[in-house]
Design an enzyme around this catalytic site. Structure first.
Site, PDB file in Angstrom:
ATOM      1  N   VAL A   1       0.835  -1.198   0.000  1.00 45.84           N
ATOM      2  CA  VAL A   1       0.000   0.000   0.000  1.00 45.84           C
ATOM      3  C   VAL A   1       0.871   1.251   0.000  1.00 45.84           C
ATOM      4  CG1 VAL A   1      -1.832   1.258   1.188  1.00 45.84           C
ATOM      5  CG2 VAL A   1      -1.858  -1.232   1.177  1.00 45.84           C
ATOM      6  N   ASP A   2       1.948   1.234   0.777  1.00 45.30           N
ATOM      7  CA  ASP A   2       2.872   2.367   0.769  1.00 45.30           C
ATOM      8  C   ASP A   2       3.482   2.564  -0.613  1.00 45.30           C
ATOM      9  OD1 ASP A   2       2.698   3.405   3.334  1.00 45.30           O
ATOM     10  OD2 ASP A   2       4.194   2.056   4.152  1.00 45.30           O
ATOM     11  N   VAL A   3       3.864   1.479  -1.258  1.00 47.58           N
ATOM     12  CA  VAL A   3       4.470   1.583  -2.585  1.00 47.58           C
ATOM     13  C   VAL A   3       3.475   2.173  -3.580  1.00 47.58           C
ATOM     14  CG1 VAL A   3       5.426   0.273  -4.520  1.00 47.58           C
ATOM     15  CG2 VAL A   3       6.101  -0.289  -2.176  1.00 47.58           C
TER      16      VAL A   3
END
Length: 376
Positions: free
Chosen positions: A167-169
């Site tokens: 999700v961060d990526v």
């Protein structure tokens, strides 16, 4: 060499992964990024180890090359004032504090844009700046609350997270796109703007077919292990020795699969002739394919299937994945210089540009290190 984003100045107040990855992508394309870090250890990920390499946690190094590090205590008058000076000279500010924190520090969008009307100000939050403002935006939490874990794992097992902070990526990539769109608008009008990214919305957008199955058809997906909700066969299958991954995306490929495994009649069977029928009868199809694949090891099936145009392969570990990319001439690893004359071996930026390709000017900095000054 001239780069696409030469002359672009970014002040990066973000930590951990989404924001730092966004600014690293832009730095690879030529932007000058100043990373603002707190004095008591800097970015959290500096301590996220082992493993370490070159004295730095490898997690931190994944998202912080081509940057200068400047230590400032934003809670002090002097630290906040210096940060405002840096922001006033910048084209882009990126931050991922909880909503309201930057405002209290005198570094919010309203104050900085009043001084610099052309500023592009990117805020990355976990759940937006409204009712979800107080919720912590950790990737694992977003994977859970955002539905991703509910569709990841075995049907009779517990929900599973993805093996990387996906999700961060994804959010970092959305942020970089938003920043570039805002800069394009500024080129035309001279007007800056605020770019707002929240991790939950990024995950929902990235659910793709699983999301549209719900929004369009009201269908709520569940855990299916390695099977696909809409395609079959599209999963690993056991063979005479080892697992074989099949990714059959159309009826032509299925026909080729049946011929290679010696069961051509399956392509004419009404239960399997078209994809919708294969999905409805996936259990029986799997049983029949496993029986046929038991005749040979996976290592023998892969070349035969590939030659017939059937997407097939083995499951690589990380080393195997890099080795495959190397064998295909994709050059997945770049050597990025450190101040001591050694090099950090990092994953290559995957963006290919014929005229202004990414560059790798400096390895991720030590705390309060400014490689750009040493490089002139």
């Amino acid at each position: 060499m001239t780069q696409a984003l030469d002359g672009l100045r970014i002040v990066d107040f973000s930590r951990v992964l989404a924001g730092p990855l966004a600014t690293m992508v832009l730095a690879d394309l030529g932007a000058a990024v100043t990373k603002i870090e707190r004095p008591d250890g800097g970015d959290d990920t500096r301590a996220w180890g082992p493993p370490y390499a070159g004295g730095l946690a490898t997690y931190f190094q994944a998202a912080n090359r081509n940057k200068d590090s400047v230590v400032l205590d934003l809670r002090t008058v002097d630290g906040a004032a210096r940060a405002r000076e840096l922001a006033a000279a910048a084209d882009v500010v990126v931050e991922n504090f909880r909503p309201g924190v930057m405002d209290r520090l005198g570094l919010g969008h309203a104050e900085l844009s009043a001084a610099s009307p052309g500023l592009v100000y990117c805020s990355i939050t976990g759940f937006g700046s409204g009712a979800g403002a107080a919720l912590p935006g950790y990737d694992l939490l977003i994977q859970a609350l955002g539905g991703l874990m509910s569709i990841t794992g075995e049907p009779d097992g517990e929900p599973q997270k993805v093996g990387v902070a996906l999700v961060d990526v994804i959010s970092g990539l959305f942020a970089s796109v938003g920043i570039l769109a805002a800069l394009r608008h500024r080129e035309r009008t001279g007007e800056g703007q605020r770019v707002e990214i929240d991790l939950l919305s990024c995950l929902l957008a990235a659910l793709a077919n699983q999301g549209s199955a719900y929004t369009l058809a009201g269908r709520v997906g569940g855990r299916m292990g390695n099977a696909h909700p809409s395609i079959a066969p599209y999963e690993p299958l056991p063979t005479g020795d080892g697992d074989l991954v099949l990714a059959v995306g159309n009826d032509r490929q299925f026909g080729a699969l049946t011929r290679v495994v010696g069961r051509p009649e399956l392509a004419e069977d009404a239960r399997f002739a078209v994809n919708e029928a294969r999905v409805a009868n996936r259990g029986e199809l799997r049983r029949l394919l496993v029986d046929a694949l038991a005749a040979k090891p996976a290592a023998d099936w892969v070349p035969a299937l590939s030659a017939a145009g059937v997407p097939a392969g083995r499951v690589n570990d990380i080393a195997g994945a890099f080795a495959l990319a190397e064998s295909l001439g994709l050059d997945p690893i770049v050597e990025v210089p450190r101040p001591d004359g050694t090099a950090a071996r990092l994953t290559r930026n995957p963006i290919g540009l014929s005229a202004t390709p990414p560059t790798y000017r400096s390895a991720p900095p030590a705390l309060d290190e400014r490689p750009s000054e040493a490089n002139g």
